[in-house]
Design a protein around this motif. Sequence first.
Motif, PDB file in Angstrom:
ATOM      1  N   MET A 116       0.839  -1.195   0.000  1.00 34.79           N
ATOM      2  CA  MET A 116       0.000   0.000   0.000  1.00 34.79           C
ATOM      3  C   MET A 116       0.876   1.248   0.000  1.00 34.79           C
ATOM      4  N   LYS A 117       1.291   1.663  -1.188  1.00 31.06           N
ATOM      5  CA  LYS A 117       2.106   2.861  -1.342  1.00 31.06           C
ATOM      6  C   LYS A 117       1.471   3.726  -2.422  1.00 31.06           C
ATOM      7  N   LYS A 118       1.274   5.002  -2.125  1.00 30.27           N
ATOM      8  CA  LYS A 118       0.645   5.875  -3.103  1.00 30.27           C
ATOM      9  C   LYS A 118       1.395   7.190  -3.202  1.00 30.27           C
ATOM     10  N   ALA A 119       1.317   7.789  -4.395  1.00 32.35           N
ATOM     11  CA  ALA A 119       2.048   9.020  -4.646  1.00 32.35           C
ATOM     12  C   ALA A 119       1.199   9.967  -5.477  1.00 32.35           C
ATOM     13  N   LEU A 120       1.202  11.238  -5.093  1.00 27.46           N
ATOM     14  CA  LEU A 120       0.571  12.309  -5.855  1.00 27.46           C
ATOM     15  C   LEU A 120       1.685  13.150  -6.448  1.00 27.46           C
ATOM     16  N   ILE A 121       1.759  13.194  -7.771  1.00 27.62           N
ATOM     17  CA  ILE A 121       2.841  13.877  -8.479  1.00 27.62           C
ATOM     18  C   ILE A 121       2.231  15.039  -9.270  1.00 27.62           C
ATOM     19  N   VAL A 122       2.683  16.266  -8.969  1.00 28.71           N
ATOM     20  CA  VAL A 122       2.093  17.469  -9.554  1.00 28.71           C
ATOM     21  C   VAL A 122       3.173  18.292 -10.244  1.00 28.71           C
ATOM     22  N   GLY A 123       2.890  18.711 -11.477  1.00 26.74           N
ATOM     23  CA  GLY A 123       3.813  19.581 -12.208  1.00 26.74           C
ATOM     24  C   GLY A 123       3.055  20.664 -12.938  1.00 26.74           C
ATOM     25  N   ILE A 124       3.448  21.914 -12.720  1.00 25.28           N
ATOM     26  CA  ILE A 124       2.762  23.051 -13.354  1.00 25.28           C
ATOM     27  C   ILE A 124       3.780  23.916 -14.096  1.00 25.28           C
ATOM     28  N   ASP A 125       3.630  23.995 -15.415  1.00 23.13           N
ATOM     29  CA  ASP A 125       4.394  24.933 -16.243  1.00 23.13           C
ATOM     30  C   ASP A 125       3.543  26.138 -16.644  1.00 23.13           C
ATOM     31  N   ASP A 126       2.253  25.899 -16.847  1.00 23.10           N
ATOM     32  CA  ASP A 126       1.396  26.855 -17.529  1.00 23.10           C
ATOM     33  C   ASP A 126       0.783  27.897 -16.591  1.00 23.10           C
ATOM     34  N   ILE A 135      -4.778  16.475  -2.608  1.00 24.46           N
ATOM     35  CA  ILE A 135      -3.948  16.295  -1.408  1.00 24.46           C
ATOM     36  C   ILE A 135      -4.780  15.697  -0.282  1.00 24.46           C
ATOM     37  N   GLY A 136      -6.026  16.127  -0.163  1.00 27.05           N
ATOM     38  CA  GLY A 136      -6.906  15.535   0.841  1.00 27.05           C
ATOM     39  C   GLY A 136      -7.090  14.044   0.620  1.00 27.05           C
ATOM     40  N   GLU A 137      -7.255  13.636  -0.642  1.00 25.63           N
ATOM     41  CA  GLU A 137      -7.413  12.216  -0.961  1.00 25.63           C
ATOM     42  C   GLU A 137      -6.127  11.439  -0.691  1.00 25.63           C
ATOM     43  N   LEU A 138      -4.980  12.074  -0.940  1.00 25.67           N
ATOM     44  CA  LEU A 138      -3.698  11.405  -0.685  1.00 25.67           C
ATOM     45  C   LEU A 138      -3.585  11.000   0.780  1.00 25.67           C
ATOM     46  N   VAL A 179       3.580   9.697  -0.835  1.00 21.61           N
ATOM     47  CA  VAL A 179       4.533  10.673  -1.361  1.00 21.61           C
ATOM     48  C   VAL A 179       3.766  11.803  -2.028  1.00 21.61           C
ATOM     49  N   LEU A 180       4.121  13.037  -1.700  1.00 19.93           N
ATOM     50  CA  LEU A 180       3.604  14.215  -2.393  1.00 19.93           C
ATOM     51  C   LEU A 180       4.783  14.914  -3.055  1.00 19.93           C
ATOM     52  N   TYR A 181       4.697  15.067  -4.374  1.00 19.07           N
ATOM     53  CA  TYR A 181       5.723  15.803  -5.119  1.00 19.07           C
ATOM     54  C   TYR A 181       5.066  16.972  -5.818  1.00 19.07           C
ATOM     55  N   PHE A 182       5.699  18.136  -5.725  1.00 19.79           N
ATOM     56  CA  PHE A 182       5.191  19.326  -6.412  1.00 19.79           C
ATOM     57  C   PHE A 182       6.336  20.043  -7.101  1.00 19.79           C
ATOM     58  N   ALA A 183       6.165  20.330  -8.391  1.00 22.61           N
ATOM     59  CA  ALA A 183       7.090  21.159  -9.151  1.00 22.61           C
ATOM     60  C   ALA A 183       6.295  22.313  -9.746  1.00 22.61           C
ATOM     61  N   GLY A 184       6.685  23.514  -9.425  1.00 25.47           N
ATOM     62  CA  GLY A 184       5.974  24.707  -9.880  1.00 25.47           C
ATOM     63  C   GLY A 184       6.434  25.894  -9.058  1.00 25.47           C
TER      64      GLY A 184
END
Length: 332
Positions: A1-11, A63-66, A75-80
């Motif tokens: 049971m491992k989960k990750a939310l990966i977020v990337g924003i360029d725009d 993020i709430g669901e994570l 894991v929460l990853y954010f690039a922006g």
Amino acid sequence: MKKALIVGIDDYGPPNALTGCVNDAVELAALLEANGDGSPNFDVRRIISSEESVTSEKLHEAIGELFTGDADTAVLYFAGHGFLDEETNDGHLVTQDGKNPNWGVSLSGILQKANRAHPRIKSTVILLDSCQSGFAGEVSGLGDNGTVAHIGNGVTILSACHRKGFAAETNNGHGKFTDIVLDGLGGAASDVIGRITPASLYAHVDQTLDAWEQRPIYKANVQSFISLREVPPKVPKEILRRLPHFFPTASHVLKLDPSFGPDRGEETERLKAVPVDEDNVRIYRELQKCHQHGLITLTDHEYMWHTAIFSGGCRLTAIGAHYWRLAERKRI
């Protein structure tokens, strides 16, 4: 049971558009989904601005669901873009619709959610490639309902820079921090057994960036390290398990002789009366692997070939003794 939310924003709206965050998120998600041998690793949800609008509402919900339900690791990853509001003394992950005073998602609010999720979620790792992301986890920040945002049990934060720092981009379409993280997760940050932990990942980033570049930040409140990804061991585990057989004690010097050497080269004529022992050749090959990765050192010669041909010795290094103890305790 491992989960990750990966977020990337360029725009983001001009002139604030970025170029490497979506690439970072796509490649990181692909790495975390599987271990080096192809076996499943994290169950990944990817949110990138090239596919959908990343609004404050969407990111809050994700993020709430994570942090809902049970998991061994989240894991929460954010690039922006990141922003530190000096008036409220809170950092933010900036969403595409973010603007003063609602920049996006509060870092201290994220930390509060991660803290409350423990122990349902045993370990949380927050990776931030954004400006001023080092603010995350500072005790001065306030979270939901004015609660002090401390780092709770099982939480690790790894950020690209300190609270006043800026996250740089490379010339190959990546954030500088994430570019090194990707290299580490690909195997450069693994230990001898092939495990990549948040601490080893930080060490890899820290050693790669020089004193004049952005400085990564590592904060943790953990009792044990978790593995973010596993790659093939540098030394096969079956060889590591045999270390106590080769070395009866951690300080033992193992003597070799020409029967260990399968290729005798210019010494063939001199040693023609000494038969090659195939069992010893196998041991020689395994010791050679250990020597390549710093588990043993040679006591009399510079190279393994000379050690065998001229009857030299070898002994465990400090790191070799560590794995010897693990093997002795049957922990490998």
